[in-house]
Scaffold this active site. Sequence first.
Site, PDB file in Angstrom:
ATOM      1  N   THR A 192      76.049 -13.277  36.938  1.00  0.00           N
ATOM      2  CA  THR A 192      74.729 -13.664  36.403  1.00  0.00           C
ATOM      3  C   THR A 192      74.891 -14.982  35.652  1.00  0.00           C
ATOM      4  O   THR A 192      76.017 -15.409  35.370  1.00  0.00           O
ATOM      5  CB  THR A 192      74.186 -12.625  35.393  1.00  0.00           C
ATOM      6  N   TYR A 217      79.424 -10.013  19.291  1.00  0.00           N
ATOM      7  CA  TYR A 217      78.920  -9.361  20.509  1.00  0.00           C
ATOM      8  C   TYR A 217      79.482  -7.941  20.616  1.00  0.00           C
ATOM      9  O   TYR A 217      78.762  -6.994  20.956  1.00  0.00           O
ATOM     10  CB  TYR A 217      79.330 -10.231  21.698  1.00  0.00           C
ATOM     11  N   ASP A 226      59.366 -12.426  22.438  1.00  0.00           N
ATOM     12  CA  ASP A 226      60.703 -12.655  21.870  1.00  0.00           C
ATOM     13  C   ASP A 226      61.102 -11.378  21.126  1.00  0.00           C
ATOM     14  O   ASP A 226      60.471 -11.024  20.120  1.00  0.00           O
ATOM     15  CB  ASP A 226      60.623 -13.849  20.904  1.00  0.00           C
ATOM     16  N   VAL A 227      62.141 -10.699  21.610  1.00  0.00           N
ATOM     17  CA  VAL A 227      62.481  -9.392  21.020  1.00  0.00           C
ATOM     18  C   VAL A 227      62.948  -9.503  19.569  1.00  0.00           C
ATOM     19  O   VAL A 227      62.961  -8.506  18.852  1.00  0.00           O
ATOM     20  CB  VAL A 227      63.546  -8.613  21.837  1.00  0.00           C
ATOM     21  N   GLY A 257      68.998 -12.282  36.062  1.00  0.00           N
ATOM     22  CA  GLY A 257      70.251 -11.533  36.072  1.00  0.00           C
ATOM     23  C   GLY A 257      70.095 -10.032  36.241  1.00  0.00           C
ATOM     24  O   GLY A 257      69.404  -9.540  37.135  1.00  0.00           O
ATOM     25  N   LYS A 275      77.406  -4.498  20.813  1.00  0.00           N
ATOM     26  CA  LYS A 275      77.483  -3.631  22.000  1.00  0.00           C
ATOM     27  C   LYS A 275      78.129  -2.287  21.681  1.00  0.00           C
ATOM     28  O   LYS A 275      77.818  -1.283  22.320  1.00  0.00           O
ATOM     29  CB  LYS A 275      78.242  -4.353  23.122  1.00  0.00           C
TER      30      LYS A 275
END
Length: 256
Positions: A194, A159, A66-67, A23, A163
């Site tokens: 995406t 979310y 893996d963050v 993406g 953000k």
Amino acid sequence: MNANQDPFSLDGECALITGGGSGIGLAIARCMVEAGARVVLAGRREALLAEAVKTLGGAAGYVVHDVTRLEEAPHLVRQAENAAGAPVSILVNNAGIHLKKPAVETTEADFQAILTTHLCAAHALNRAVLPGMLKRNHGSILFIGSMASIFGIPLLTAYSAAKSGMLGMVRSLATEASGQGVRVNAIAPGWIETPMMRQALDGDPARRDKILSRTPAKTFGRPDDIGQAAVYLSSPAASFVTGVCLPVDGGASIGF
Ligand code: NDP
């Protein structure tokens, strides 16, 4: 920068891009490579990363990571620098997961997972790259925000919190680091074609229509629209740009 240098060039830069295997992250990588940077992609799915790197040529590498394993952020940066043979001078905090649920059904675990992936992981990585960037007096940190950073969208409580929180991090960190050569900015993508957008809009034609009806450009965006904005914000052309969130959204954030 000397007078003959292209102000949009990323020659000599090394970018670490989380979620770079697909993406928007992959498009950022492609555009940065075209602008002359080396890139290192980080993500959990090795096959996806390997495939992505093949399309990018010799200037790209990857690290499986893996963050959400926050304590491993310094290790990721070391691995990226070994893979690229250069210090990380651009960090793109792009890795993300989506969650579309009514607030009353969003569990504490759901909420925490979204915050950890988007916010805590970005903080851990910032801490890992910043000492080197500050020492070299040179760096660009980019966050990939969202329209949910700017306005209220139903079913996105977690979310949106993540953000929107990013923008506070951008402003605060920009005030700390910009005097020492490290610029910090965000991009707020509109709706970009995406896998994540398809997941969010599949089976929801009403939301799809609403988005297009309030987007003056009357279309969804392409990942490269974000990639080129990321190149600009990380390049000498943006050397006096810090602490901002650039919407790249076909006008969605100002549409009626
Ligand atoms: P994709 O689902 O294509 O990309 C998300 C990427 O993040 C994947 O490559 C995934 O790789 C990676 N990722 C997710 N979780 C982790 C993790 N724990 N550790 C490491 N990597 C992880 O979606 P997009 O390209 O659309 O999303 C990229 C960013 O853009 C996200 O932050 C998203 O919120 C934001 N965005 C997208 C918009 C859109 O319209 N598409 C609009 C606004 C913002 P893997 O699963 O292999 O780990």
